[in-house]
Design a protein around this motif. Structure first.
Motif, PDB file in Angstrom:
ATOM      1  N   ASP A  25       0.803  -1.223   0.000  1.00  8.90           N
ATOM      2  CA  ASP A  25       0.000   0.000   0.000  1.00  8.90           C
ATOM      3  C   ASP A  25       0.837   1.276   0.000  1.00  8.90           C
ATOM      4  O   ASP A  25       0.290   2.372  -0.079  1.00  8.90           O
ATOM      5  N   ARG A  26       2.144   1.134   0.104  1.00  9.57           N
ATOM      6  CA  ARG A  26       3.014   2.304   0.204  1.00  9.57           C
ATOM      7  C   ARG A  26       2.928   3.147  -1.076  1.00  9.57           C
ATOM      8  O   ARG A  26       2.969   2.629  -2.183  1.00  9.57           O
ATOM      9  N   VAL A  27       2.815   4.457  -0.922  1.00  7.75           N
ATOM     10  CA  VAL A  27       2.781   5.370  -2.067  1.00  7.75           C
ATOM     11  C   VAL A  27       4.225   5.607  -2.500  1.00  7.75           C
ATOM     12  O   VAL A  27       5.060   6.031  -1.708  1.00  7.75           O
ATOM     13  N   LEU A  28       4.500   5.320  -3.773  1.00  4.31           N
ATOM     14  CA  LEU A  28       5.858   5.447  -4.292  1.00  4.31           C
ATOM     15  C   LEU A  28       5.868   6.315  -5.536  1.00  4.31           C
ATOM     16  O   LEU A  28       4.885   6.381  -6.269  1.00  4.31           O
ATOM     17  N   GLU A  29       7.005   6.961  -5.756  1.00  2.00           N
ATOM     18  CA  GLU A  29       7.222   7.743  -6.961  1.00  2.00           C
ATOM     19  C   GLU A  29       8.625   7.486  -7.472  1.00  2.00           C
ATOM     20  O   GLU A  29       9.544   7.258  -6.686  1.00  2.00           O
ATOM     21  N   LYS A  30       8.769   7.558  -8.779  1.00  2.00           N
ATOM     22  CA  LYS A  30      10.088   7.515  -9.390  1.00  2.00           C
ATOM     23  C   LYS A  30      10.536   8.957  -9.573  1.00  2.00           C
ATOM     24  O   LYS A  30       9.797   9.776 -10.117  1.00  2.00           O
ATOM     25  N   ARG A  37       8.903  13.816 -11.146  1.00  2.00           N
ATOM     26  CA  ARG A  37       8.274  12.732 -10.378  1.00  2.00           C
ATOM     27  C   ARG A  37       7.276  11.988 -11.255  1.00  2.00           C
ATOM     28  O   ARG A  37       6.440  12.611 -11.896  1.00  2.00           O
ATOM     29  N   GLN A  38       7.392  10.679 -11.256  1.00  2.00           N
ATOM     30  CA  GLN A  38       6.461   9.840 -12.011  1.00  2.00           C
ATOM     31  C   GLN A  38       5.794   8.887 -11.034  1.00  2.00           C
ATOM     32  O   GLN A  38       6.475   8.238 -10.237  1.00  2.00           O
ATOM     33  N   ASP A  45       3.148   0.851 -16.877  1.00  2.00           N
ATOM     34  CA  ASP A  45       4.051   1.986 -16.715  1.00  2.00           C
ATOM     35  C   ASP A  45       4.497   2.129 -15.260  1.00  2.00           C
ATOM     36  O   ASP A  45       5.649   2.461 -14.984  1.00  2.00           O
ATOM     37  N   GLY A  46       3.574   1.878 -14.335  1.00  2.00           N
ATOM     38  CA  GLY A  46       3.925   1.916 -12.919  1.00  2.00           C
ATOM     39  C   GLY A  46       4.946   0.847 -12.568  1.00  2.00           C
ATOM     40  O   GLY A  46       5.889   1.091 -11.818  1.00  2.00           O
ATOM     41  N   LEU A  47       4.781  -0.340 -13.127  1.00  2.00           N
ATOM     42  CA  LEU A  47       5.743  -1.420 -12.909  1.00  2.00           C
ATOM     43  C   LEU A  47       7.102  -1.032 -13.479  1.00  2.00           C
ATOM     44  O   LEU A  47       8.133  -1.211 -12.831  1.00  2.00           O
ATOM     45  N   ARG A  48       7.106  -0.494 -14.686  1.00  2.00           N
ATOM     46  CA  ARG A  48       8.360  -0.059 -15.309  1.00  2.00           C
ATOM     47  C   ARG A  48       9.023   1.019 -14.458  1.00  2.00           C
ATOM     48  O   ARG A  48      10.234   0.988 -14.230  1.00  2.00           O
ATOM     49  N   ASN A  49       8.236   1.971 -13.953  1.00  2.00           N
ATOM     50  CA  ASN A  49       8.780   3.016 -13.085  1.00  2.00           C
ATOM     51  C   ASN A  49       9.350   2.429 -11.800  1.00  2.00           C
ATOM     52  O   ASN A  49      10.406   2.842 -11.335  1.00  2.00           O
ATOM     53  N   TYR A  50       8.651   1.468 -11.220  1.00  2.00           N
ATOM     54  CA  TYR A  50       9.111   0.836  -9.973  1.00  2.00           C
ATOM     55  C   TYR A  50      10.455   0.145 -10.181  1.00  2.00           C
ATOM     56  O   TYR A  50      11.395   0.340  -9.408  1.00  2.00           O
ATOM     57  N   LEU A  51      10.543  -0.663 -11.226  1.00  2.00           N
ATOM     58  CA  LEU A  51      11.761  -1.444 -11.442  1.00  2.00           C
ATOM     59  C   LEU A  51      12.945  -0.590 -11.877  1.00  2.00           C
ATOM     60  O   LEU A  51      14.099  -0.970 -11.646  1.00  2.00           O
ATOM     61  N   SER A  52      12.694   0.562 -12.474  1.00  2.00           N
ATOM     62  CA  SER A  52      13.795   1.395 -12.963  1.00  2.00           C
ATOM     63  C   SER A  52      14.096   2.594 -12.068  1.00  2.00           C
ATOM     64  O   SER A  52      15.009   3.360 -12.363  1.00  2.00           O
ATOM     65  N   ALA A  53      13.360   2.763 -10.977  1.00  2.00           N
ATOM     66  CA  ALA A  53      13.558   3.918 -10.098  1.00  2.00           C
ATOM     67  C   ALA A  53      14.845   3.782  -9.297  1.00  2.00           C
ATOM     68  O   ALA A  53      14.983   2.875  -8.473  1.00  2.00           O
ATOM     69  N   VAL A  54      15.778   4.676  -9.549  1.00  2.00           N
ATOM     70  CA  VAL A  54      17.045   4.673  -8.815  1.00  2.00           C
ATOM     71  C   VAL A  54      16.823   5.117  -7.377  1.00  2.00           C
ATOM     72  O   VAL A  54      17.534   4.693  -6.469  1.00  2.00           O
ATOM     73  N   ASN A  55      15.808   5.960  -7.155  1.00  2.00           N
ATOM     74  CA  ASN A  55      15.564   6.485  -5.818  1.00  2.00           C
ATOM     75  C   ASN A  55      14.923   5.470  -4.873  1.00  2.00           C
ATOM     76  O   ASN A  55      14.880   5.699  -3.673  1.00  2.00           O
ATOM     77  N   ARG A  57      15.442   2.202  -3.124  1.00  2.00           N
ATOM     78  CA  ARG A  57      16.463   1.210  -2.817  1.00  2.00           C
ATOM     79  C   ARG A  57      15.793  -0.035  -2.251  1.00  2.00           C
ATOM     80  O   ARG A  57      14.711   0.019  -1.715  1.00  2.00           O
ATOM     81  N   ASN A  58      16.471  -1.156  -2.354  1.00  2.00           N
ATOM     82  CA  ASN A  58      15.971  -2.435  -1.826  1.00  2.00           C
ATOM     83  C   ASN A  58      14.578  -2.755  -2.354  1.00  2.00           C
ATOM     84  O   ASN A  58      13.665  -3.062  -1.593  1.00  2.00           O
ATOM     85  N   LYS A  59      14.432  -2.677  -3.666  1.00  2.00           N
ATOM     86  CA  LYS A  59      13.144  -3.014  -4.281  1.00  2.00           C
ATOM     87  C   LYS A  59      12.784  -4.462  -3.976  1.00  2.00           C
ATOM     88  O   LYS A  59      13.621  -5.334  -4.026  1.00  2.00           O
ATOM     89  N   CYS A  60      11.520  -4.694  -3.707  1.00  2.00           N
ATOM     90  CA  CYS A  60      11.036  -6.052  -3.507  1.00  2.00           C
ATOM     91  C   CYS A  60      10.681  -6.621  -4.881  1.00  2.00           C
ATOM     92  O   CYS A  60       9.842  -6.062  -5.584  1.00  2.00           O
ATOM     93  N   LYS A  61      11.328  -7.716  -5.248  1.00  2.00           N
ATOM     94  CA  LYS A  61      11.058  -8.342  -6.541  1.00  2.00           C
ATOM     95  C   LYS A  61      10.457  -9.736  -6.362  1.00  2.00           C
ATOM     96  O   LYS A  61      10.466 -10.541  -7.278  1.00  2.00           O
ATOM     97  N   HIS A  62       9.927  -9.992  -5.177  1.00  2.00           N
ATOM     98  CA  HIS A  62       9.302 -11.278  -4.901  1.00  2.00           C
ATOM     99  C   HIS A  62       8.093 -11.436  -5.837  1.00  2.00           C
ATOM    100  O   HIS A  62       7.299 -10.507  -5.997  1.00  2.00           O
ATOM    101  N   PRO A  63       7.948 -12.592  -6.483  1.00  2.00           N
ATOM    102  CA  PRO A  63       6.841 -12.778  -7.437  1.00  2.00           C
ATOM    103  C   PRO A  63       5.461 -12.503  -6.845  1.00  2.00           C
ATOM    104  O   PRO A  63       4.606 -11.922  -7.518  1.00  2.00           O
ATOM    105  N   LEU A  64       5.232 -12.891  -5.611  1.00  2.00           N
ATOM    106  CA  LEU A  64       3.925 -12.653  -4.994  1.00  2.00           C
ATOM    107  C   LEU A  64       3.692 -11.160  -4.778  1.00  2.00           C
ATOM    108  O   LEU A  64       2.602 -10.648  -5.027  1.00  2.00           O
TER     109      LEU A  64
END
Length: 100
Positions: A25-30, A37-38, A45-55, A57-64
């Protein structure tokens, strides 16, 4: 201020989860180099922004996590001949195995 970083301790249920439930539920921006800010929403597009956001850190990439957070564009498949349906609420064991 900044929240604490997950340094161990305590045990309990949270120690056995693949990711913190509040991440869903966390609000995130790239934020890019030009400070543009995106939004990171439930879209491709949100998924692409999440995976490519340098800001972020420690992105969760767990499939679930990805399947729940970005359910508009990601599905979770499983082999029904080898495992029970993890979405079956009557069967807790398959869900608990999937979360382990």
């Amino acid at each position: 201020g900044g929240g604490g970083g997950g340094g161990g301790g305590g045990g309990g249920v949270a120690a056995h989860l693949p990711f913190a439930p509040d991440k869903l539920d966390r609000v995130l921006e790239k934020v890019d180099k030009g400070l543009v800010r995106q939004p990171i929403d439930n879209s491709i597009d949100g998924l692409r922004n999440y995976l490519s956001a340098v800001n972020i850190r420690n992105k969760c990439k767990h499939p679930l996590f990805l399947a729940l957070r970005f359910d508009a564009c990601i599905g979770l498949l499983y082999d029904s001949s080898r495992a029970a349906n993890p979405a079956d609420l009557a069967a807790d064991e398959p869900f608990e195995r999937m979360m382990a």
